[in-house]
Design an enzyme around this catalytic site. Structure first.
Site, mmCIF file in Angstrom:
data_model
loop_
_atom_site.group_PDB
_atom_site.id
_atom_site.type_symbol
_atom_site.label_atom_id
_atom_site.label_comp_id
_atom_site.label_asym_id
_atom_site.label_seq_id
_atom_site.Cartn_x
_atom_site.Cartn_y
_atom_site.Cartn_z
ATOM 1 C CB THR A 281 -0.932 0.017 1.226
ATOM 2 O OG1 THR A 281 -1.832 -1.095 1.135
ATOM 3 C CG2 THR A 281 -1.751 1.299 1.279
ATOM 4 C CG PHE A 283 0.435 4.559 3.828
ATOM 5 C CD1 PHE A 283 -0.696 4.733 4.604
ATOM 6 C CD2 PHE A 283 0.861 3.269 3.550
ATOM 7 C CE1 PHE A 283 -1.393 3.644 5.109
ATOM 8 C CE2 PHE A 283 0.168 2.170 4.051
ATOM 9 C CZ PHE A 283 -0.958 2.366 4.829
#
Length: 385
Positions: A281, A283
């Protein structure tokens, strides 16, 4: 006629075209001087559309179907001419001043006030630790609360997930980015290694339902289906782990990180249960202030498009002409404007390259709703051990 002879003819034509192009660009510079003297904008859409209609007619007059090719070549040529005019006129003075006034480093991690969505043990917590080592993040319930904390000054940086390599974009965050338009100060890729967590002593056969954030459930969909579990959405991976720990219910589990298991004293029933082995992921850290560190390697923008056929292609071609590599293009509906969209764009680059600054300043003059979000350092995910 032999192929070598045809190519020789093409080479002669290319030489003539190049000489003509240089003459045309010289004319563009003279146009820039006239526009500067008479306070005229660089972009004249009516003039460009008239030129394209004319060359399309000329092309089709040579042979049917050549008109579209001629229009494509001329549209690119006019984009290059316009870029030259912007450069000569030092367009985008407001953006240039903002870039010059940017800070050159993040606040020290031991003094930075960092806010994340969720609870301790969430992947946002890990991302904050990577971006601001030693900081003690504050946690809030919703993504909108992260933006609110940065807006009201109770936080210097807000750490938010924007996309996952398996589940795609986090649309809610992109909508908030486009609404608030805070600067992006840093970014990081965090490997996502999901674990199935349950109360101590619970066996896998006793489980009937699993809780986690919707994106995490999607990333583990194959595992969930294979084990006959009911997927139930929750606000956050670590929050789901916290809920299971407090519930006392041996029939439910959570999908979260190994760190969440440690924090909430849960057993790891199974690990690495995500479908994609290289799941990660991305960020970002948002900020009210513009920060451009010396080692910045990524740039983010928001813009809308004029109502002209092929406008998106022409904007993207400007990046190609500048040799810049696009890494993300996200479109989101513009509120109250029907079927119109804002575009979020990431590309690799640094403002230390003068051509990049010139391109951004030119686009800031031409594109509706243009916002420069930042030139920041994006950390790559660590090598898997």
């Amino acid at each position: 006629m032999e192929l070598s002879e045809i190519r020789a003819e093409i080479d002669r034509i290319d030489q003539e075209l190049t000489a003509l192009l240089c003459r045309r660009m010289d004319c563009s510079l003279r146009v820039a001087e006239y526009k500067a003297a008479h306070r005229l904008p660089v972009l004249n859409e009516a003039r460009e559309q008239a030129v394209l209609r004319h060359v399309r007619e000329l092309g089709d007059g040579c042979r049917e179907g050549y008109g579209d090719a001629a229009a494509l070549v001329f549209s690119t040529m006019m984009d290059a001419s316009r870029a030259l005019q912007h450069q000569r006129l030092e367009a985008g003075r407001a953006l240039r001043a903002r870039l010059e006034g940017a800070k050159r480093a993040l606040l020290p991690a031991d003094t930075a006030r960092v806010v994340c969505q969720g609870v301790p043990g969430a992947y946002s917590d890990e991302a904050a630790g990577r971006l601001f080592p030693g900081a003690s993040p504050r946690f809030v319930p919703a993504f909108s609360d992260v933006f609110a904390a940065v807006a009201d000054g109770t936080a210097d940086y807000g750490v938010l997930p924007v996309e996952n390599s398996t589940a795609g974009s986090v649309n809610e965050v992109y909508d908030l980015v486009m609404k608030r338009r805070f600067s992006i100060a840093a970014a990081v890729e965090v490997p996502v290694r999901h674990c199935l967590l349950a109360l101590p002593g619970v066996k896998a056969a006793a489980l009937s339902a699993v809780y986690s954030k919707q994106e995490a459930l999607a990333q583990c969909a194959e595992y969930i289906a294979a084990h006959g579990l009911e997927a139930r959405a929750f606000s956050n991976t670590a929050a789901a782990a916290e809920m299971v720990a407090r519930s006392g219910d041996g029939a439910i589990a959570a999908i979260a990180s190994r760190r969440a298991a440690e924090i909430y004293k849960l057993d790891i029933i199974d690990e690495d249960i995500q479908t994609a082995d290289n799941n990660a992921t991305r960020f970002i850290a948002i900020s009210r202030e513009l920060v451009i560190p010396a080692d910045a390697n990524k740039i983010s923008l928001i813009f809308a498009l004029p109502h002209v056929t092929g406008s998106l292609y022409r904007v993207l071609s400007r990046f190609a002409m500048a040799g810049l590599n696009l890494t993300k293009l996200e479109s989101r509906p513009r509120r109250g404007s029907g079927f119109e969209y804002n575009f979020y764009l990431d590309f690799e680059g640094a403002l230390s390259h003068p051509g990049t600054v010139d391109l951004l300043c030119a686009l800031s003059e031409e594109l509706p709703a243009f916002s420069f979000l930042g030139n920041y350092r994006e950390q790559e995910r660590p090598a898997r051990g």
